[in-house]
Design a protein around this motif. Structure first.
Motif, PDB file in Angstrom:
ATOM      1  N   ASP A 143       0.852  -1.188   0.000  1.00 52.94           N
ATOM      2  CA  ASP A 143       0.000   0.000   0.000  1.00 52.94           C
ATOM      3  C   ASP A 143       0.894   1.247   0.000  1.00 52.94           C
ATOM      4  O   ASP A 143       1.370   1.683   1.037  1.00 52.94           O
ATOM      5  CB  ASP A 143      -0.899  -0.018   1.238  1.00 52.94           C
ATOM      6  N   PHE A 144       1.126   1.815  -1.175  1.00 52.28           N
ATOM      7  CA  PHE A 144       1.992   2.979  -1.310  1.00 52.28           C
ATOM      8  C   PHE A 144       1.210   4.289  -1.389  1.00 52.28           C
ATOM      9  O   PHE A 144       1.705   5.267  -1.943  1.00 52.28           O
ATOM     10  CB  PHE A 144       2.868   2.845  -2.555  1.00 52.28           C
ATOM     11  N   THR A 145       0.009   4.358  -0.833  1.00 56.54           N
ATOM     12  CA  THR A 145      -0.776   5.592  -0.937  1.00 56.54           C
ATOM     13  C   THR A 145      -0.070   6.764  -0.266  1.00 56.54           C
ATOM     14  O   THR A 145      -0.067   7.878  -0.804  1.00 56.54           O
ATOM     15  CB  THR A 145      -2.182   5.411  -0.332  1.00 56.54           C
ATOM     16  N   GLY A 146       0.552   6.555   0.892  1.00 56.62           N
ATOM     17  CA  GLY A 146       1.269   7.638   1.568  1.00 56.62           C
ATOM     18  C   GLY A 146       2.456   8.124   0.759  1.00 56.62           C
ATOM     19  O   GLY A 146       2.707   9.331   0.640  1.00 56.62           O
ATOM     20  N   LEU A 147       3.198   7.200   0.186  1.00 56.23           N
ATOM     21  CA  LEU A 147       4.348   7.557  -0.643  1.00 56.23           C
ATOM     22  C   LEU A 147       3.888   8.289  -1.905  1.00 56.23           C
ATOM     23  O   LEU A 147       4.507   9.277  -2.317  1.00 56.23           O
ATOM     24  CB  LEU A 147       5.130   6.298  -1.012  1.00 56.23           C
ATOM     25  N   ASN A 148       2.814   7.834  -2.508  1.00 55.56           N
ATOM     26  CA  ASN A 148       2.301   8.490  -3.714  1.00 55.56           C
ATOM     27  C   ASN A 148       1.886   9.932  -3.426  1.00 55.56           C
ATOM     28  O   ASN A 148       2.090  10.819  -4.259  1.00 55.56           O
ATOM     29  CB  ASN A 148       1.113   7.713  -4.290  1.00 55.56           C
ATOM     30  N   LYS A 149       1.310  10.186  -2.250  1.00 51.38           N
ATOM     31  CA  LYS A 149       0.913  11.550  -1.895  1.00 51.38           C
ATOM     32  C   LYS A 149       2.123  12.451  -1.694  1.00 51.38           C
ATOM     33  O   LYS A 149       2.043  13.655  -1.897  1.00 51.38           O
ATOM     34  CB  LYS A 149       0.053  11.536  -0.630  1.00 51.38           C
ATOM     35  N   ALA A 150       3.261  11.868  -1.295  1.00 47.81           N
ATOM     36  CA  ALA A 150       4.477  12.645  -1.047  1.00 47.81           C
ATOM     37  C   ALA A 150       5.235  12.961  -2.332  1.00 47.81           C
ATOM     38  O   ALA A 150       6.123  13.804  -2.332  1.00 47.81           O
ATOM     39  CB  ALA A 150       5.381  11.900  -0.083  1.00 47.81           C
ATOM     40  N   CYS A 151       4.887  12.298  -3.427  1.00 48.14           N
ATOM     41  CA  CYS A 151       5.572  12.536  -4.710  1.00 48.14           C
ATOM     42  C   CYS A 151       4.815  13.594  -5.499  1.00 48.14           C
ATOM     43  O   CYS A 151       3.585  13.564  -5.571  1.00 48.14           O
ATOM     44  CB  CYS A 151       5.639  11.247  -5.514  1.00 48.14           C
ATOM     45  N   PRO A 152       5.531  14.538  -6.117  1.00 48.77           N
ATOM     46  CA  PRO A 152       4.838  15.560  -6.916  1.00 48.77           C
ATOM     47  C   PRO A 152       4.210  14.935  -8.151  1.00 48.77           C
ATOM     48  O   PRO A 152       4.715  13.962  -8.703  1.00 48.77           O
ATOM     49  CB  PRO A 152       5.952  16.535  -7.295  1.00 48.77           C
ATOM     50  N   LYS A 153       3.106  15.502  -8.570  1.00 45.75           N
ATOM     51  CA  LYS A 153       2.411  15.026  -9.768  1.00 45.75           C
ATOM     52  C   LYS A 153       3.141  15.536 -11.004  1.00 45.75           C
ATOM     53  O   LYS A 153       3.676  16.634 -11.016  1.00 45.75           O
ATOM     54  CB  LYS A 153       0.963  15.535  -9.793  1.00 45.75           C
ATOM     55  N   ASP A 154       3.143  14.721 -12.044  1.00 41.50           N
ATOM     56  CA  ASP A 154       3.729  15.166 -13.301  1.00 41.50           C
ATOM     57  C   ASP A 154       2.779  16.167 -13.952  1.00 41.50           C
ATOM     58  O   ASP A 154       1.572  15.926 -14.045  1.00 41.50           O
ATOM     59  CB  ASP A 154       3.937  13.986 -14.249  1.00 41.50           C
ATOM     60  N   CYS A 155       3.340  17.272 -14.404  1.00 40.15           N
ATOM     61  CA  CYS A 155       2.492  18.274 -15.056  1.00 40.15           C
ATOM     62  C   CYS A 155       2.267  17.921 -16.518  1.00 40.15           C
ATOM     63  O   CYS A 155       1.491  18.558 -17.207  1.00 40.15           O
ATOM     64  CB  CYS A 155       3.096  19.670 -14.918  1.00 40.15           C
ATOM     65  N   TYR A 156       2.968  16.902 -16.985  1.00 43.18           N
ATOM     66  CA  TYR A 156       2.812  16.478 -18.370  1.00 43.18           C
ATOM     67  C   TYR A 156       2.564  14.976 -18.388  1.00 43.18           C
ATOM     68  O   TYR A 156       3.432  14.188 -18.075  1.00 43.18           O
ATOM     69  CB  TYR A 156       4.062  16.818 -19.182  1.00 43.18           C
ATOM     70  N   PRO A 157       1.362  14.556 -18.713  1.00 42.20           N
ATOM     71  CA  PRO A 157       1.083  13.122 -18.756  1.00 42.20           C
ATOM     72  C   PRO A 157       1.765  12.486 -19.970  1.00 42.20           C
ATOM     73  O   PRO A 157       2.168  13.183 -20.901  1.00 42.20           O
ATOM     74  CB  PRO A 157      -0.437  13.061 -18.885  1.00 42.20           C
ATOM     75  N   LEU A 158       1.886  11.183 -19.927  1.00 39.58           N
ATOM     76  CA  LEU A 158       2.421  10.487 -21.092  1.00 39.58           C
ATOM     77  C   LEU A 158       1.495  10.710 -22.276  1.00 39.58           C
ATOM     78  O   LEU A 158       0.271  10.699 -22.126  1.00 39.58           O
ATOM     79  CB  LEU A 158       2.550   8.994 -20.809  1.00 39.58           C
ATOM     80  N   PRO A 159       2.045  10.896 -23.468  1.00 41.66           N
ATOM     81  CA  PRO A 159       1.191  11.133 -24.630  1.00 41.66           C
ATOM     82  C   PRO A 159       0.412   9.883 -25.014  1.00 41.66           C
ATOM     83  O   PRO A 159       0.802   8.769 -24.686  1.00 41.66           O
ATOM     84  CB  PRO A 159       2.176  11.524 -25.726  1.00 41.66           C
ATOM     85  N   GLU A 160      -0.681  10.120 -25.697  1.00 42.28           N
ATOM     86  CA  GLU A 160      -1.480   9.014 -26.215  1.00 42.28           C
ATOM     87  C   GLU A 160      -0.638   8.228 -27.206  1.00 42.28           C
ATOM     88  O   GLU A 160       0.135   8.801 -27.972  1.00 42.28           O
ATOM     89  CB  GLU A 160      -2.740   9.541 -26.912  1.00 42.28           C
ATOM     90  N   ILE A 161      -0.804   6.915 -27.236  1.00 40.59           N
ATOM     91  CA  ILE A 161       0.014   6.080 -28.110  1.00 40.59           C
ATOM     92  C   ILE A 161      -0.238   6.433 -29.578  1.00 40.59           C
ATOM     93  O   ILE A 161       0.681   6.392 -30.393  1.00 40.59           O
ATOM     94  CB  ILE A 161      -0.220   4.581 -27.834  1.00 40.59           C
ATOM     95  N   ASP A 162      -1.465   6.806 -29.939  1.00 41.29           N
ATOM     96  CA  ASP A 162      -1.726   7.134 -31.339  1.00 41.29           C
ATOM     97  C   ASP A 162      -1.017   8.428 -31.752  1.00 41.29           C
ATOM     98  O   ASP A 162      -0.728   8.639 -32.927  1.00 41.29           O
ATOM     99  CB  ASP A 162      -3.232   7.191 -31.639  1.00 41.29           C
ATOM    100  N   TRP A 163      -0.710   9.306 -30.800  1.00 37.57           N
ATOM    101  CA  TRP A 163       0.073  10.505 -31.112  1.00 37.57           C
ATOM    102  C   TRP A 163       1.494  10.110 -31.483  1.00 37.57           C
ATOM    103  O   TRP A 163       2.106  10.684 -32.362  1.00 37.57           O
ATOM    104  CB  TRP A 163       0.141  11.460 -29.944  1.00 37.57           C
ATOM    105  N   LYS A 164       2.036   9.106 -30.770  1.00 33.26           N
ATOM    106  CA  LYS A 164       3.410   8.667 -31.035  1.00 33.26           C
ATOM    107  C   LYS A 164       3.526   7.928 -32.357  1.00 33.26           C
ATOM    108  O   LYS A 164       4.516   8.045 -33.038  1.00 33.26           O
ATOM    109  CB  LYS A 164       3.907   7.758 -29.901  1.00 33.26           C
ATOM    110  N   VAL A 165       2.500   7.139 -32.677  1.00 36.60           N
ATOM    111  CA  VAL A 165       2.537   6.348 -33.895  1.00 36.60           C
ATOM    112  C   VAL A 165       2.256   7.249 -35.083  1.00 36.60           C
ATOM    113  O   VAL A 165       2.891   7.244 -36.066  1.00 36.60           O
ATOM    114  CB  VAL A 165       1.516   5.199 -33.843  1.00 36.60           C
TER     115      VAL A 165
END
Length: 159
Positions: free
Chosen positions: A137-159
């Motif tokens: 259960d890493f919920t506490g650790l996940n809350k301590a990590c900053p959120k990425d301001c840029y999500p991974l791109p959609e796979i169809d964008w890469k292809v």
């Protein structure tokens, strides 16, 4: 054994359980039933030719050297370590946890730490076949990590 394909259909697809290693017939893989007989044979041949890439037990899993790759978590500044309170487990679950942890320690995947600053509970999740899967259960650790301001791109964008 029945397995579901990624694309929802009205009927589940029957899977075929195949033992690809003659030295260990109990170690099997599942091949989708929608394959032709020739396709199943071809898949089995590829799997048999590459038996060395499979980890059939924890001791087979070799680690990546820290000189090659090392992952570090970014933690928000001034964040105190999260120490979850220990959750009690039923005796049969506790026995399973001890056995699994022992396997991971023997395989060199885990090691004992005396003074840990972060502490997360183990959670047992029931698999579809009735066996247990050990998770953390890493919920506490996940809350301590900053959120990425840029999500991974959609796979169809890469292809």
């Amino acid at each position: 054994m029945v397995c579901q394909e990624d694309v929802p259909t009205s009927e589940p697809v029957e899977c075929v359980k195949v033992a690809i290693n003659p030295e260990h017939p109990e170690q099997t893989v599942m091949i989708g039933g929608n394959q032709s007989i020739e396709g199943k044979k071809a898949i089995c041949e590829v799997l048999k030719a590459n038996l060395d890439v499979f980890a059939w037990k924890l001791a087979d899993m070799t680690g990546v050297l820290r000189t090659l790759a090392e992952h570090k978590l970014r933690i928000k500044e001034n964040t105190a370590p999260v120490r979850q309170k220990k959750r009690g487990q039923a005796p049969e679950r506790s026995k399973f946890i001890v056995e699994e942890v022992q396997k991971l320690v023997e395989a060199g995947i885990m090691r004992e730490v005396t003074y840990q600053s972060w502490r997360s509970n183990l959670v047992l999740v029931k698999k579809h076949d009735g066996e247990w899967r050990m998770c953390v259960d890493f919920t506490g650790l996940n809350k301590a990590c900053p959120k990425d301001c840029y999500p991974l791109p959609e796979i169809d964008w890469k292809v």
